[in-house]
Every structure is written in structure tokens, then in C-alpha cells.
Design a protein around this motif. Structure first.
Motif, PDB file in Angstrom:
ATOM      1  N   LEU A 163       0.258   6.095  -8.596  1.00  0.00           N
ATOM      2  CA  LEU A 163       0.705   6.006  -7.205  1.00  0.00           C
ATOM      3  C   LEU A 163      -0.237   5.080  -6.453  1.00  0.00           C
ATOM      4  CD1 LEU A 163       1.998   6.970  -4.456  1.00  0.00           C
ATOM      5  CD2 LEU A 163       0.448   8.940  -4.576  1.00  0.00           C
ATOM      6  N   ILE A 164       0.318   4.090  -5.760  1.00  0.00           N
ATOM      7  CA  ILE A 164      -0.495   3.289  -4.848  1.00  0.00           C
ATOM      8  C   ILE A 164      -0.271   3.869  -3.449  1.00  0.00           C
ATOM      9  CG2 ILE A 164      -0.994   0.999  -3.918  1.00  0.00           C
ATOM     10  CD1 ILE A 164       0.836   1.197  -7.175  1.00  0.00           C
ATOM     11  N   ARG A 165      -1.183   4.728  -3.031  1.00  0.00           N
ATOM     12  CA  ARG A 165      -1.020   5.471  -1.778  1.00  0.00           C
ATOM     13  C   ARG A 165      -1.207   4.555  -0.580  1.00  0.00           C
ATOM     14  NH1 ARG A 165      -3.047   7.016   3.029  1.00  0.00           N
ATOM     15  NH2 ARG A 165      -5.074   6.571   2.115  1.00  0.00           N
ATOM     16  N   ASP A 171      -5.764   2.304  -2.395  1.00  0.00           N
ATOM     17  CA  ASP A 171      -5.982   3.715  -2.758  1.00  0.00           C
ATOM     18  C   ASP A 171      -5.043   4.044  -3.918  1.00  0.00           C
ATOM     19  OD1 ASP A 171      -6.825   6.336  -2.756  1.00  0.00           O
ATOM     20  OD2 ASP A 171      -5.730   6.912  -0.941  1.00  0.00           O
ATOM     21  N   ILE A 173      -3.903   6.246  -7.104  1.00  0.00           N
ATOM     22  CA  ILE A 173      -3.979   7.638  -7.538  1.00  0.00           C
ATOM     23  C   ILE A 173      -3.296   7.790  -8.903  1.00  0.00           C
ATOM     24  CG2 ILE A 173      -3.515  10.032  -6.879  1.00  0.00           C
ATOM     25  CD1 ILE A 173      -5.047   8.506  -4.713  1.00  0.00           C
ATOM     26  N   PRO A 174      -4.068   8.015  -9.973  1.00  0.00           N
ATOM     27  CA  PRO A 174      -3.429   8.260 -11.274  1.00  0.00           C
ATOM     28  C   PRO A 174      -2.745   9.630 -11.273  1.00  0.00           C
ATOM     29  CG  PRO A 174      -5.794   7.755 -11.491  1.00  0.00           C
ATOM     30  CD  PRO A 174      -5.535   8.047 -10.049  1.00  0.00           C
TER      31      PRO A 174
ATOM     32  N   ALA B 216       4.669   6.315   1.037  1.00  0.00           N
ATOM     33  CA  ALA B 216       3.450   6.345   0.215  1.00  0.00           C
ATOM     34  C   ALA B 216       2.569   7.519   0.633  1.00  0.00           C
ATOM     35  CB  ALA B 216       2.694   5.027   0.351  1.00  0.00           C
ATOM     36  N   ASN B 217       2.531   7.790   1.944  1.00  0.00           N
ATOM     37  CA  ASN B 217       1.752   8.932   2.422  1.00  0.00           C
ATOM     38  C   ASN B 217       2.410  10.271   2.076  1.00  0.00           C
ATOM     39  OD1 ASN B 217      -0.560   7.713   3.530  1.00  0.00           O
ATOM     40  ND2 ASN B 217       0.653   6.972   5.261  1.00  0.00           N
ATOM     41  N   ALA B 219       4.057  10.754  -0.618  1.00  0.00           N
ATOM     42  CA  ALA B 219       3.658  10.892  -2.027  1.00  0.00           C
ATOM     43  C   ALA B 219       2.204  11.354  -2.120  1.00  0.00           C
ATOM     44  CB  ALA B 219       3.846   9.566  -2.762  1.00  0.00           C
ATOM     45  N   GLY B 220       1.350  10.823  -1.236  1.00  0.00           N
ATOM     46  CA  GLY B 220      -0.058  11.206  -1.236  1.00  0.00           C
ATOM     47  C   GLY B 220      -0.267  12.664  -0.859  1.00  0.00           C
ATOM     48  N   ALA B 223       0.840  14.663  -3.934  1.00  0.00           N
ATOM     49  CA  ALA B 223      -0.144  14.488  -5.009  1.00  0.00           C
ATOM     50  C   ALA B 223      -1.446  15.214  -4.668  1.00  0.00           C
ATOM     51  CB  ALA B 223      -0.401  13.002  -5.260  1.00  0.00           C
ATOM     52  N   LYS B 227      -2.698  18.024  -7.068  1.00  0.00           N
ATOM     53  CA  LYS B 227      -3.931  17.690  -7.801  1.00  0.00           C
ATOM     54  C   LYS B 227      -5.121  18.471  -7.245  1.00  0.00           C
ATOM     55  CE  LYS B 227      -4.814  13.295  -8.793  1.00  0.00           C
ATOM     56  NZ  LYS B 227      -4.716  12.574 -10.063  1.00  0.00           N
ATOM     57  N   LEU B 232      -7.596  13.644  -0.623  1.00  0.00           N
ATOM     58  CA  LEU B 232      -6.372  12.834  -0.736  1.00  0.00           C
ATOM     59  C   LEU B 232      -5.279  13.393   0.179  1.00  0.00           C
ATOM     60  CD1 LEU B 232      -4.368  10.822  -2.009  1.00  0.00           C
ATOM     61  CD2 LEU B 232      -4.167  12.371  -3.965  1.00  0.00           C
ATOM     62  N   ARG B 235      -6.209  12.448   3.859  1.00  0.00           N
ATOM     63  CA  ARG B 235      -6.042  11.061   4.314  1.00  0.00           C
ATOM     64  C   ARG B 235      -4.583  10.611   4.237  1.00  0.00           C
ATOM     65  NH1 ARG B 235      -8.895  10.279  -0.716  1.00  0.00           N
ATOM     66  NH2 ARG B 235      -7.725   9.010  -2.189  1.00  0.00           N
ATOM     67  N   SER B 236      -3.755  11.391   3.517  1.00  0.00           N
ATOM     68  CA  SER B 236      -2.317  11.082   3.469  1.00  0.00           C
ATOM     69  C   SER B 236      -1.565  11.675   4.659  1.00  0.00           C
ATOM     70  CB  SER B 236      -1.712  11.625   2.167  1.00  0.00           C
ATOM     71  OG  SER B 236      -2.388  11.100   1.045  1.00  0.00           O
TER      72      SER B 236
END
Lengths: 322, 322
Positions: A163-165, A171, A173-174, B216-217, B219-220, B223, B227, B232, B235-236
Motif C-alpha cells: 500500500l502506498i498510503r 509512506d 506499507i507492506p 489511500a488514507n 486504506a491506511g 491497515a 496491523k 499508521l 496518521r491515516s
């Protein structure tokens, strides 16, 4: 005499359905290979490009406009700035272009990643794969041919699902992929230009009808991957923005997708900018059946020849092979 | 004589930053309580509403327009249709409205969930919490007061963090929250109407500049939660669509957010439609400091009184307490 080393970087499925520009994963095959050795000539030179597909011969630029050369130069500069390498250092590259051009499989990104890693390996591997500078070196190289995006180069470098956050700051994120995840890729003998594929995207999107269901599916893809729930992952491969805009660029796309789902695929969409179409399943044998059904459907829509790749997720990313 | 039972449903933070309409989580406090008993009168009646905040007294509808009554009626009908309950069954409710109205903490959703679960408990608990019918009963009740959305009722029912991947069909994905996740909520004595908060949202959104960084956020956030990476996650919590549109409805919002982040919060945004503001941290003591700083900032912007709630994620959801 300076010895050649060889580095392999895998093909990647960018977007992964709804994750345009932010999600990608690496596959087992195909991939590009870079041979590299130290040279007496300062800087980076590209000695040769070997094309696997005859129709592609001569199509890539050979000099500093080649993505592999740009990535290699960027990494060499980083190594010099950090004091790992002399200012007079030189590298000679040869590119084995195993992937067809314009496939939607991150072909230019794979070449860039292989070249960047090859330079790093040649000088004792001072940079880690997740070093922002080595990833940025590849993103900048990619940008010269297909826009500023990391969803090919990051998974090609790191392996797995990525994921490219955020791009500013970067940023990455694998995401650990489910063990049983199998990817089917069908690449029809038909070319879609990345520029054209980007040009058809809408500029504005309706919040309620499109954006919200779309990001719900982005969330579903990430949750499916991290919860190891391939069914959730599969049904979240439901792209409300990019797939509808690009489908017409690929002859028979919706029929191919239907063929995949009817053959048991958990989800199916366009790989990157296309024309490759990918499908997800949990079994290699079923993956081969799905691939056959998809290729058959392409054939019924006038594309006689397709390549079928069935593999697990590549968890290793770029690697030295010789 | 039929005995009263009591059921508690927790407050919820909907949206969780960028996840408008698709993400929510339950907190330890506050929450609403429903008392319920079987009755000789067919159907559902609401005997009483006890308001914790004096200013709210008399503001909720008492009959079949009350979300608790609607949810209870829906569940009673489901139980009848599935043969668990006689057509002549009746239920009497009393609502203990512990949460202020218009808080952005899923107040109407909590009442609906408590009532729905109370009816289910009264008749021997034939429905599981994740039964789509009991969730839909609450969504429909919510729709009558604040639009069709499940990001309050689903976490109030199930506890934890919940993703609503799809509304048609309903696809609710529980996300296991990190153990150390602590939520700070500051509720200023100031009211924002949910209707107004919905009216300020844009209809169209720019794909490249807004939609892509936004999802993207999303997803962050997912994640980060799965995780167990609170940094993470924090900041998302970067909402490019809804927060910018609603911030002006909350006096001093950006100063309050800055106060939270300066005090060590990992992320901060509006809870639901506001005016509550939530922040994430990993420590209860720090949470209390963050809450004080946020309330102080509200005070500097003319809102003298705020409620501060600091708690871990509520993992249990709705529950019988008596």
C-alpha cells in the motif's frame, strides 16, 4: 575484469481493483532481468536490450531516457552522496526485456527496479530495499515513461502486496498476503497505451454514488488481505471509477471478467493500465482453468493469442539471480 | 408480573477520519440504556424517556417516530416472521437517554441498538448480534432520524471497529482493534444538526487531488487497525473530503485538533457529524491530558463547557446490564 551480475524484478499487478495508484502486488512470473557490471566509463551506460517479443525490438530508448538507466543513475548518485561510491564510478547495464511493452504488468517499473537493485548489489548492497531513496529512484524513473506512481515499483522491489498510503511524504506499507493467494494474469496480444489509459479517467467523481462505495471496496481489499479472507478480498475487487472508464480500451473485457468469475475466480479486474486482466483464486489448478477460460473469451472477441501466467504472490521482490 | 430488563448500547465514533459512512468503532462511555418488559398491549410502546441533559427534555418523539421504538418494532416483526414470537406479543420500553442529542456520538443509533437487543433478549435471544435482520432493523430506525447509514449502529451492536464494505447487499466486516487503542472524545456544549452536516458535503470530488489521497488514507486506517500499528492508524486519520466541509460548523475545530496533536494524539478528527471531536492515543493517562487540552482549546473559542470521555475501545457492543 569486472564480472557481470544478474538481477530479476517481477511483474506487478497495480491498482488491485479499486486501489488505483495506491495498491499493487508482485507475481511469480513474468519479470525482467538486468545484467550489470562495473565499468571504466563514468556514469551509467546501457550496452544492450534483448527483447523477448520480436514486435517490441527497438522500441525502447537506449540512453538516458530508458527507465532502467534513469533508476541506475539515481541510485549511483545516492550511493555517491552517501559516500559509498567514488564520483568516478561507472556501471554498464544490459536489459533482458522479458515482458512485453504496454502490458499493464509494470514492465517499465520492473526494469527500473532491477537496474536500481543491480547497482546497489554491485557496490556491496549498502541500501536496504525499503530505503526511501532507492524506491524514489525507481518512482522517478517510472515517471519518465508512465506518470508519477509507485504501485508497480514498490511491490516489484519489496515483493508481496504493498500500500502506498501517501506520496508526500512517501509512506509505503507492506501488507502480508494470504499464503494461498493465487493470481491469474491473462495478457492478450493487444496494446493499450498507458497515456491513453490515463487520459480516459474522469476528473470529477460523484461523492455519494461513486466515491463512498469505491473507498469501501478499497477498505475491503486491505481488510481481506490482512484478515487472510480471500473471499472478502475478491468481492472487494469492485472498482467504480477506473475500470468503467478503461473497460472499452480492452476488447471483450466484461466477457473475459465474466468468464473468470464463472470459472470460480474470487475477483477480477484490469491489471494496471491493461490490457492484462488479472483474477484471484486460492488454488493453482483452478487458476489454470480460470486462465484458459479468460483466454478463450479473448479469442471469441478477436484476440487470438494470449499469454496466461498463474502464480502465487512473489513475496521476495527483486533479487540477484547470478 | 413481567419483569424489566435493562440493556446498554455504547456511543460510537463514526467515520473514523476518512471512512465517512463506512467505518465506526464503539467506546467504553457514554451510552444509552433501554429498559424493557413484555406487555399485554400488542406491539411496542415507549413508556418513558429519561433525559440526562436537562436541555434535551421533551425533544425526542415518543411514539413510532422514536428510533428505539422503530428498531424494537422491526425486531419484534422479524421474531414473529421467523416463528419465535406470537403475533399478539407486546413490549413496553423506557429509554434512559444518557447521551446528549446531536452529539456526533451515535446517540440515536445507540438507542435503536439497545432497544433492538432488548426485544431479542426478552424473547430468549433467538437472533445473533451479527444477524443481518437485527442490524437492518437498527439501520432502518436510524434512517428515520439521520439518514441510511450503519457506521454507528453496527459498532454499537457488535463492539470493536467495524467496516461496512457494502450496503447492498449489507456486508459488515468486524476489524479487531489494537489492544492499547485509547479514544479521547471531547463533546462541546454546542449543537450541530446532522441534516446540516450532511448538507455541506460536496456532490462532486476531484479524482486526482482528493479522491485518491483520500482512499489511500482509508486504506491506511484499515491497515493500521489490522496491523496493530496505531501510528499508521493515527496518521491515516486524514480526511480530505468531509472534515474540510464540516470544520466550520464546529467553533475552533482546527485549534482543538492542533491541541490534541500537540499533546501527543496520534490522530484527531470529527466524530460522526460532530460537534464531538475524537483523538486516538495508546495510553489512558495521556488520553486524559489530551482531552483536557482539547476542552481548553474549545473554551478559548467560546465554548465554556465540554464533556471529556477517555476509554479503550468497547469490544463487546450492546449488552444486558440487569
Amino acid at each position: 575484469m569486472n564480472e557481470w551480475i544478474k538481477v530479476f524484478a517481477p511483474a506487478t499487478v497495480a491498482n488491485v481493483g479499486p486501489g488505483f495508484d495506491i495498491l499493487g502486488f508482485a507475481v511469480g512470473e513474468p519479470g525482467d532481468v538486468i545484467a550489470a557490471r562495473k565499468s571504466q566509463t563514468v556514469g551509467v551506460s546501457l550496452a544492450n536490450i534483448h527483447y523477448a517479443r520480436k514486435g517490441d525490438v527497438g522500441r525502447l530508448p537506449g540512453g538516458i531516457r530508458n527507465t532502467a538507466v534513469i533508476a541506475a543513475m539515481n541510485v549511483l548518485r545516492t550511493l555517491q552522496q552517501r559516500g559509498f561510491v567514488e564520483k568516478t564510478a561507472g556501471v554498464e547495464l544490459a536489459l533482458y526485456k522479458n515482458m512485453p511493452l504496454g502490458s499493464g504488468l509494470g514492465s517499465s517499473g520492473a526494469s527500473a527496479v532491477a537496474a536500481a537493485w543491480a547497482v546497489n548489489v554491485l557496490f556491496g548492497q549498502p541500501l536496504a530495499k525499503h530505503d526511501p531513496d532507492i524506491i524514489l529512484a525507481c518512482i522517478q524513473a517510472e515517471a519518465s515513461s508512465s506518470g508519477f506512481h509507485a504501485d508497480n515499483v514498490a511491490p516489484a522491489m519489496l515483493g508481496g502486496v504493498v500500500l502506498i498510503r501517501s506520496y508526500e511524504p512517501l509512506d509505503i506499507i507492506p501488507l502480508d498476503a494470504p499464503q494461498e493467494m493465487v493470481c491469474v494474469i491473462v495478457l492478450p496480444e493487444y496494446e493499450v497505451s498507458t497515456r491513453k489509459a490515463r487520459a480516459v479517467l474522469p476528473e470529477q467523481v460523484a461523492l455519494k454514488e461513486v466515491v463512498i462505495p469505491h473507498y469501501a471496496n478499497v477498505a475491503g481489499v486491505v481488510a481481506g488481505i490482512l484478515k487472510k479472507d480471500l473471499a472478502l478480498f475478491g468481492r472487494s475487487i469492485d472498482d467504480r471509477i477506473v475500470e468503467p472508464a478503461r473497460a472499452h480500451l480492452i476488447p471483450g473485457f466484461y466477457a473475459v471478467k465474466e468468464a473468470a468469475l464463472k470459472s470460480g475466480a474470487l475477483g477480477c479486474s484490469i491489471s494496471g493500465a491493461g490490457p492484462s486482466v488479472f483474477a484471484i483464486t486460492d488454488d493453482l489448478e483452478r487458476g489454470r482453468e480460470i486462465g484458459q477460460a479468460m483466454a478463450q473469451s479473448f479469442a471469441e472477441h478477436g484476440i487470438a493469442e494470449s499469454h496466461i501466467y498463474v502464480s502465487s504472490v512473489n513475496r521476495e521482490g527483486v533479487k540477484r539471480i547470478e
